[in-house]
Design a protein around this motif. Sequence first.
Motif, PDB file in Angstrom:
ATOM      1  N   HIS A 148       0.781  -1.124   0.009  1.00  0.00           N
ATOM      2  CA  HIS A 148       0.043  -0.065   0.080  1.00  0.00           C
ATOM      3  C   HIS A 148       1.031   1.223   0.013  1.00  0.00           C
ATOM      4  CE1 HIS A 148      -2.836  -2.537   1.712  1.00  0.00           C
ATOM      5  NE2 HIS A 148      -3.807  -2.010   1.226  1.00  0.00           N
ATOM      6  N   ALA A 149       0.362   2.477  -0.323  1.00  0.00           N
ATOM      7  CA  ALA A 149       0.871   3.592  -0.031  1.00  0.00           C
ATOM      8  C   ALA A 149       0.245   4.320   1.232  1.00  0.00           C
ATOM      9  CB  ALA A 149       0.914   4.571  -1.322  1.00  0.00           C
ATOM     10  N   GLU A 150       0.894   5.076   1.747  1.00  0.00           N
ATOM     11  CA  GLU A 150       0.014   5.850   3.015  1.00  0.00           C
ATOM     12  C   GLU A 150      -0.774   6.829   2.436  1.00  0.00           C
ATOM     13  OE1 GLU A 150       0.771   9.048   6.647  1.00  0.00           O
ATOM     14  OE2 GLU A 150       2.405   8.389   5.435  1.00  0.00           O
TER      15      GLU A 150
ATOM     16  N   LEU B 177       4.012   3.245  11.985  1.00  0.00           N
ATOM     17  CA  LEU B 177       3.843   2.820  10.661  1.00  0.00           C
ATOM     18  C   LEU B 177       2.614   2.079  10.529  1.00  0.00           C
ATOM     19  CD1 LEU B 177       4.879   2.729   7.509  1.00  0.00           C
ATOM     20  CD2 LEU B 177       5.974   0.609   8.110  1.00  0.00           C
ATOM     21  N   THR B 178       2.199   1.122  11.150  1.00  0.00           N
ATOM     22  CA  THR B 178       1.071   0.500  10.844  1.00  0.00           C
ATOM     23  C   THR B 178      -0.154   1.341  11.194  1.00  0.00           C
ATOM     24  OG1 THR B 178       1.097  -0.375  13.289  1.00  0.00           O
ATOM     25  CG2 THR B 178       2.171  -1.944  11.690  1.00  0.00           C
ATOM     26  N   ALA B 179       0.083   2.399  12.055  1.00  0.00           N
ATOM     27  CA  ALA B 179      -1.079   3.283  12.500  1.00  0.00           C
ATOM     28  C   ALA B 179      -1.570   4.239  11.169  1.00  0.00           C
ATOM     29  CB  ALA B 179      -0.791   4.046  13.727  1.00  0.00           C
ATOM     30  N   ARG B 180      -0.616   4.092  10.131  1.00  0.00           N
ATOM     31  CA  ARG B 180      -0.986   5.079   9.167  1.00  0.00           C
ATOM     32  C   ARG B 180      -1.810   4.836   8.232  1.00  0.00           C
ATOM     33  NH1 ARG B 180       4.440   8.116   7.583  1.00  0.00           N
ATOM     34  NH2 ARG B 180       5.388   8.213   9.528  1.00  0.00           N
ATOM     35  N   PRO B 181      -2.852   5.608   7.933  1.00  0.00           N
ATOM     36  CA  PRO B 181      -3.945   5.302   6.774  1.00  0.00           C
ATOM     37  C   PRO B 181      -3.436   4.826   5.606  1.00  0.00           C
ATOM     38  CG  PRO B 181      -3.776   7.523   6.869  1.00  0.00           C
ATOM     39  CD  PRO B 181      -2.975   7.214   7.979  1.00  0.00           C
ATOM     40  N   ARG B 182      -3.911   3.926   5.084  1.00  0.00           N
ATOM     41  CA  ARG B 182      -3.247   3.224   3.635  1.00  0.00           C
ATOM     42  C   ARG B 182      -4.240   3.575   2.431  1.00  0.00           C
ATOM     43  NH1 ARG B 182      -2.102  -2.607   6.517  1.00  0.00           N
ATOM     44  NH2 ARG B 182      -0.558  -1.805   7.672  1.00  0.00           N
ATOM     45  N   THR B 183      -3.658   3.519   1.347  1.00  0.00           N
ATOM     46  CA  THR B 183      -4.510   3.824   0.064  1.00  0.00           C
ATOM     47  C   THR B 183      -5.573   2.649  -0.188  1.00  0.00           C
ATOM     48  OG1 THR B 183      -2.680   2.517  -1.017  1.00  0.00           O
ATOM     49  CG2 THR B 183      -2.605   4.805  -1.178  1.00  0.00           C
ATOM     50  N   ALA B 184      -6.611   2.968  -0.823  1.00  0.00           N
ATOM     51  CA  ALA B 184      -7.543   1.851  -0.842  1.00  0.00           C
ATOM     52  C   ALA B 184      -7.109   0.832  -1.973  1.00  0.00           C
ATOM     53  CB  ALA B 184      -8.814   2.613  -1.712  1.00  0.00           C
ATOM     54  N   LYS B 185      -6.094   1.222  -2.840  1.00  0.00           N
ATOM     55  CA  LYS B 185      -5.608   0.386  -3.944  1.00  0.00           C
ATOM     56  C   LYS B 185      -4.438  -0.428  -3.344  1.00  0.00           C
ATOM     57  CE  LYS B 185      -6.867   3.200  -7.920  1.00  0.00           C
ATOM     58  NZ  LYS B 185      -6.609   3.955  -8.841  1.00  0.00           N
TER      59      LYS B 185
ATOM     60  N   LEU C 286       4.163  -0.392  -9.529  1.00  0.00           N
ATOM     61  CA  LEU C 286       3.210   0.420  -8.154  1.00  0.00           C
ATOM     62  C   LEU C 286       2.301   1.612  -8.753  1.00  0.00           C
ATOM     63  CD1 LEU C 286       6.139   0.124  -5.804  1.00  0.00           C
ATOM     64  CD2 LEU C 286       4.337  -1.467  -6.287  1.00  0.00           C
ATOM     65  N   THR C 287       2.177   1.803 -10.038  1.00  0.00           N
ATOM     66  CA  THR C 287       1.518   2.920 -10.515  1.00  0.00           C
ATOM     67  C   THR C 287       0.261   3.147  -9.891  1.00  0.00           C
ATOM     68  OG1 THR C 287       2.700   2.927 -12.618  1.00  0.00           O
ATOM     69  CG2 THR C 287       0.598   4.046 -12.566  1.00  0.00           C
ATOM     70  N   PRO C 288      -0.523   2.076  -9.927  1.00  0.00           N
ATOM     71  CA  PRO C 288      -1.961   2.477  -8.916  1.00  0.00           C
ATOM     72  C   PRO C 288      -1.873   3.250  -7.723  1.00  0.00           C
ATOM     73  CG  PRO C 288      -1.886   0.326 -10.135  1.00  0.00           C
ATOM     74  CD  PRO C 288      -0.376   0.891 -10.070  1.00  0.00           C
ATOM     75  N   LEU C 289      -0.761   2.883  -6.841  1.00  0.00           N
ATOM     76  CA  LEU C 289      -0.568   3.485  -5.635  1.00  0.00           C
ATOM     77  C   LEU C 289      -0.345   4.624  -5.705  1.00  0.00           C
ATOM     78  CD1 LEU C 289       1.269   0.436  -3.991  1.00  0.00           C
ATOM     79  CD2 LEU C 289      -1.222   0.834  -3.894  1.00  0.00           C
ATOM     80  N   LEU C 290       0.718   4.904  -6.592  1.00  0.00           N
ATOM     81  CA  LEU C 290       1.248   6.239  -6.520  1.00  0.00           C
ATOM     82  C   LEU C 290       0.367   7.240  -7.279  1.00  0.00           C
ATOM     83  CD1 LEU C 290       4.789   5.571  -7.781  1.00  0.00           C
ATOM     84  CD2 LEU C 290       4.048   6.176  -5.398  1.00  0.00           C
ATOM     85  N   GLU C 291      -0.473   6.849  -8.233  1.00  0.00           N
ATOM     86  CA  GLU C 291      -1.666   7.684  -8.829  1.00  0.00           C
ATOM     87  C   GLU C 291      -2.440   8.150  -7.969  1.00  0.00           C
ATOM     88  OE1 GLU C 291      -2.776   5.412 -12.240  1.00  0.00           O
ATOM     89  OE2 GLU C 291      -1.035   6.623 -13.364  1.00  0.00           O
TER      90      GLU C 291
END
Length: 161
Positions: free
Chosen positions: A30-32, A48-56, A78-83
């Motif tokens: 995931h990305a944050e 780190l684990t408390a950070r919100p994650r991307t839906a993708k 990893l394009t979907p995460l960065l976008e």
Amino acid sequence: AARGADFSLANLILKASDTFCSKGAVWLIHAEAADDSAPLRSDVRGSLTARPRTAKTVYWEQTDNWRWFGESQVSVDLTPLLEEVTQRDGWRAGNAITLILRGKQSGVNNWNNIRQGPFKQQCHFLSSEAGAAFTPRLRLTLALPASSAVTPALPASQGCD
């Protein structure tokens, strides 16, 4: 990259710290979900684990065994995460992005089992603490808009034979 930039490819390049990562090992990435990721803090447990994650989410399955110390391992795209991050209203060029990698243990079929129990990663990689040559790198390839295609021109004095 500018807000909403089009990436044609984004790979994370890691350096193996050992040879214990086997073909078939899987990473969940995931990305944050943040406009500008805060620095990581080793003095705060669970920061780190408390950070919100991307839906993708991106799954990266190892296609080969890791063979030697320092061997480069190149992730899947990893394009979907960065976008998802760069298209946020508050994201600007120069902002930080945190990628969050979690490994799936051999024989564990449920990601929730990993999240709830003590996490023991079987694939280890190096960080900048081992030296600049071992720092994980993010390699980005930007997609050029069709209108910005460049046609190289040679000066009249230079010809091609």
